[in-house]
Design an enzyme around this catalytic site. Structure first.
Site, PDB file in Angstrom:
ATOM      1  N   GLN A  12       0.756  -1.255  -0.051  1.00  0.00           N
ATOM      2  CA  GLN A  12      -0.114  -0.002   0.183  1.00  0.00           C
ATOM      3  C   GLN A  12       0.993   1.107  -0.135  1.00  0.00           C
ATOM      4  O   GLN A  12       0.762   1.949  -0.989  1.00  0.00           O
ATOM      5  CB  GLN A  12      -0.948   0.104   1.216  1.00  0.00           C
ATOM      6  CG  GLN A  12      -1.549   1.191   1.211  1.00  0.00           C
ATOM      7  CD  GLN A  12      -2.784   1.171   2.401  1.00  0.00           C
ATOM      8  OE1 GLN A  12      -4.000   1.369   2.302  1.00  0.00           O
ATOM      9  NE2 GLN A  12      -2.703   0.779   3.550  1.00  0.00           N
ATOM     10  N   LEU A  13       1.799   1.302   1.085  1.00  0.00           N
ATOM     11  CA  LEU A  13       2.602   2.696   1.184  1.00  0.00           C
ATOM     12  C   LEU A  13       3.557   2.755  -0.099  1.00  0.00           C
ATOM     13  O   LEU A  13       3.757   3.672  -0.630  1.00  0.00           O
ATOM     14  CB  LEU A  13       3.267   2.765   2.221  1.00  0.00           C
ATOM     15  CG  LEU A  13       4.328   3.785   2.449  1.00  0.00           C
ATOM     16  CD1 LEU A  13       3.593   5.099   2.282  1.00  0.00           C
ATOM     17  CD2 LEU A  13       4.986   3.646   3.877  1.00  0.00           C
ATOM     18  N   ILE A  39      13.489  -8.796   1.718  1.00  0.00           N
ATOM     19  CA  ILE A  39      14.412  -8.419   3.022  1.00  0.00           C
ATOM     20  C   ILE A  39      15.050  -9.492   4.026  1.00  0.00           C
ATOM     21  O   ILE A  39      15.696  -9.367   4.823  1.00  0.00           O
ATOM     22  CB  ILE A  39      13.508  -7.392   3.891  1.00  0.00           C
ATOM     23  CG1 ILE A  39      12.166  -7.958   4.254  1.00  0.00           C
ATOM     24  CG2 ILE A  39      13.401  -5.999   3.282  1.00  0.00           C
ATOM     25  CD1 ILE A  39      11.530  -7.188   5.587  1.00  0.00           C
ATOM     26  N   TYR A  63       5.207  -7.408   7.977  1.00  0.00           N
ATOM     27  CA  TYR A  63       4.429  -8.324   8.296  1.00  0.00           C
ATOM     28  C   TYR A  63       3.207  -7.655   8.876  1.00  0.00           C
ATOM     29  O   TYR A  63       3.520  -7.136  10.119  1.00  0.00           O
ATOM     30  CB  TYR A  63       4.693  -9.694   9.059  1.00  0.00           C
ATOM     31  CG  TYR A  63       3.903 -10.656   9.197  1.00  0.00           C
ATOM     32  CD1 TYR A  63       3.908 -11.961   8.681  1.00  0.00           C
ATOM     33  CD2 TYR A  63       2.819 -10.639  10.261  1.00  0.00           C
ATOM     34  CE1 TYR A  63       2.974 -12.786   8.781  1.00  0.00           C
ATOM     35  CE2 TYR A  63       1.673 -11.529  10.278  1.00  0.00           C
ATOM     36  CZ  TYR A  63       1.909 -12.614   9.902  1.00  0.00           C
ATOM     37  OH  TYR A  63       0.958 -13.699   9.880  1.00  0.00           O
ATOM     38  N   ASP A 104       2.003   2.287  15.583  1.00  0.00           N
ATOM     39  CA  ASP A 104       1.462   2.942  16.824  1.00  0.00           C
ATOM     40  C   ASP A 104       1.286   1.471  17.902  1.00  0.00           C
ATOM     41  O   ASP A 104       1.162   1.633  19.032  1.00  0.00           O
ATOM     42  CB  ASP A 104       0.361   3.791  16.675  1.00  0.00           C
ATOM     43  CG  ASP A 104      -0.756   2.810  16.108  1.00  0.00           C
ATOM     44  OD1 ASP A 104      -0.772   1.808  15.294  1.00  0.00           O
ATOM     45  OD2 ASP A 104      -1.778   2.973  16.525  1.00  0.00           O
ATOM     46  N   TYR A 127       2.572  -8.851  16.578  1.00  0.00           N
ATOM     47  CA  TYR A 127       2.609  -7.619  15.586  1.00  0.00           C
ATOM     48  C   TYR A 127       3.483  -6.542  16.232  1.00  0.00           C
ATOM     49  O   TYR A 127       4.659  -6.122  15.932  1.00  0.00           O
ATOM     50  CB  TYR A 127       1.439  -7.391  14.968  1.00  0.00           C
ATOM     51  CG  TYR A 127       1.806  -5.871  13.941  1.00  0.00           C
ATOM     52  CD1 TYR A 127       2.436  -6.235  13.100  1.00  0.00           C
ATOM     53  CD2 TYR A 127       1.136  -4.771  14.523  1.00  0.00           C
ATOM     54  CE1 TYR A 127       2.611  -5.021  12.342  1.00  0.00           C
ATOM     55  CE2 TYR A 127       1.155  -3.726  13.633  1.00  0.00           C
ATOM     56  CZ  TYR A 127       2.174  -3.880  12.519  1.00  0.00           C
ATOM     57  OH  TYR A 127       2.084  -2.502  11.642  1.00  0.00           O
ATOM     58  N   TRP A 152      -3.073   3.342  11.733  1.00  0.00           N
ATOM     59  CA  TRP A 152      -4.538   3.160  10.690  1.00  0.00           C
ATOM     60  C   TRP A 152      -4.286   3.460   9.226  1.00  0.00           C
ATOM     61  O   TRP A 152      -5.202   4.491   8.876  1.00  0.00           O
ATOM     62  CB  TRP A 152      -5.646   3.965  11.399  1.00  0.00           C
ATOM     63  CG  TRP A 152      -6.015   3.524  12.885  1.00  0.00           C
ATOM     64  CD1 TRP A 152      -5.186   2.936  13.803  1.00  0.00           C
ATOM     65  CD2 TRP A 152      -7.098   3.919  13.610  1.00  0.00           C
ATOM     66  NE1 TRP A 152      -5.803   2.719  15.067  1.00  0.00           N
ATOM     67  CE2 TRP A 152      -7.046   3.304  14.888  1.00  0.00           C
ATOM     68  CE3 TRP A 152      -8.188   4.501  13.213  1.00  0.00           C
ATOM     69  CZ2 TRP A 152      -8.207   3.601  15.586  1.00  0.00           C
ATOM     70  CZ3 TRP A 152      -9.313   4.825  14.301  1.00  0.00           C
ATOM     71  CH2 TRP A 152      -9.219   4.247  15.500  1.00  0.00           C
TER      72      TRP A 152
END
Length: 287
Positions: A12-13, A39, A63, A104, A127, A152
């Site tokens: 996504q990013l 990686i 992940y 976060d 996570y 988020w």
């Protein structure tokens, strides 16, 4: 500024960085395929960095399946901790600065107060623990790093809460949404712009930073905003997290203080709802 190399370009990013790079006419940037930028493959990373000679490496690979991580502990640890360490080592031996994206979820989230970069990190799920261990590896192995914790994340790309709500809202008459978990949505396009702003500043102000959109909301209010802005006719019911148990525990309050990133780099951060309007408009164009 020098060449920029994106790890995790297909996520996504990574996709948002590509869009923003085009908008900003950043051309000295490379988006290698996953096979070339794995990686978990330390020699492969060394080869890639030697070949490309980037000034900056942006690590978007992670992940992120929060509930699955409770069962796939070793895989989450490999990607989020070992992978971050591999990349930091490759950057160190090739004189590259690493921009490492974190979360976060490194915080417990049991206090209603803004979380600063030096607040105690005390993750409550696998996570979060693996992401925090990844941060620690980067800090230990490479001085020239920026760690950016975000929250988020959503956009027009990949799977995320906004797209899921739009899909479910079109299929159902009624949805139950958790109302007692509070944080801040982040439009990945805004995060991509912030990352490029940090790189272009060439300040050398290395360290850990927090970035999300401005404002505070719950998952319920976020969903309600998605439905309002998109004119989706669905009844949303607020429910406590206890009514929707998940494998991984989530922080109840994870609103991050962004003073440091704003003051250091002179960033103006958009309000979450304004960015949500932009994203939904873009999704309408795509669909």
């Amino acid at each position: 500024m020098g060449k920029i190399l994106i790890i995790g370009a297909g996520g996504q990013l990574g996709q948002c960085l590509k869009i923003v790079a085009e908008r900003r006419a950043i051309t000295d940037i490379v988006f290698p395929a996953e096979a070339e930028a794995n990686i978990l493959d330390q020699p492969g990373l060394e080869y890639l960095l030697q070949k490309e000679q980037p000034a900056f490496v942006i690590n978007c690979a992670a992940y992120t399946a929060v509930d699955k991580a409770e069962d796939e502990v070793e895989l989450a640890k490999a990607v989020n901790e070992t992978g971050a360490a591999n990349l930091a080592l490759a950057c160190a031996s090739n004189q590259a600065t690493l921009v490492h994206v974190s979360t976060d979820f490194v915080f417990e989230g049991n206090l209603v107060k803004l979380l600063t970069e030096d607040a105690e990190a005390k993750p409550i799920n696998v996570y979060g623990r693996t992401k925090l261990d990844g941060e620690k590896a980067v800090i230990a192995l490479l001085k020239e790093h920026f760690i950016i914790r975000t929250s988020w994340l959503y956009s027009e790309y990949a799977n995320n809460f906004v797209k899921t709500m739009l899909k479910l809202g079109a299929e159902r008459d009624e949805l139950n949404i958790i109302a007692d978990q509070v944080g801040t949505p982040t439009y990945a396009i805004d995060l991509a712009n912030a990352i490029f702003d940090m790189i272009e500043s060439d300040s050398g102000a290395y360290g850990t930073y927090h970035y999300s959109n401005e404002g505070v909301t719950s998952w319920f209010d976020f969903a309600q905003a998605i439905f309002d802005i998109s004119a989706t006719q669905v009844k949303a019911n607020p429910i406590p997290g206890s009514a929707y148990p998940t494998k991984a525990i989530r922080p109840a309050f994870s609103v991050m203080d962004k003073s440091k990133i704003k003051n250091t780099f002179g960033l103006a951060i958009p309000y979450w709802r304004d960015s949500l309007v932009q994203c939904i408009e873009k999704l309408k164009e795509i669909n």
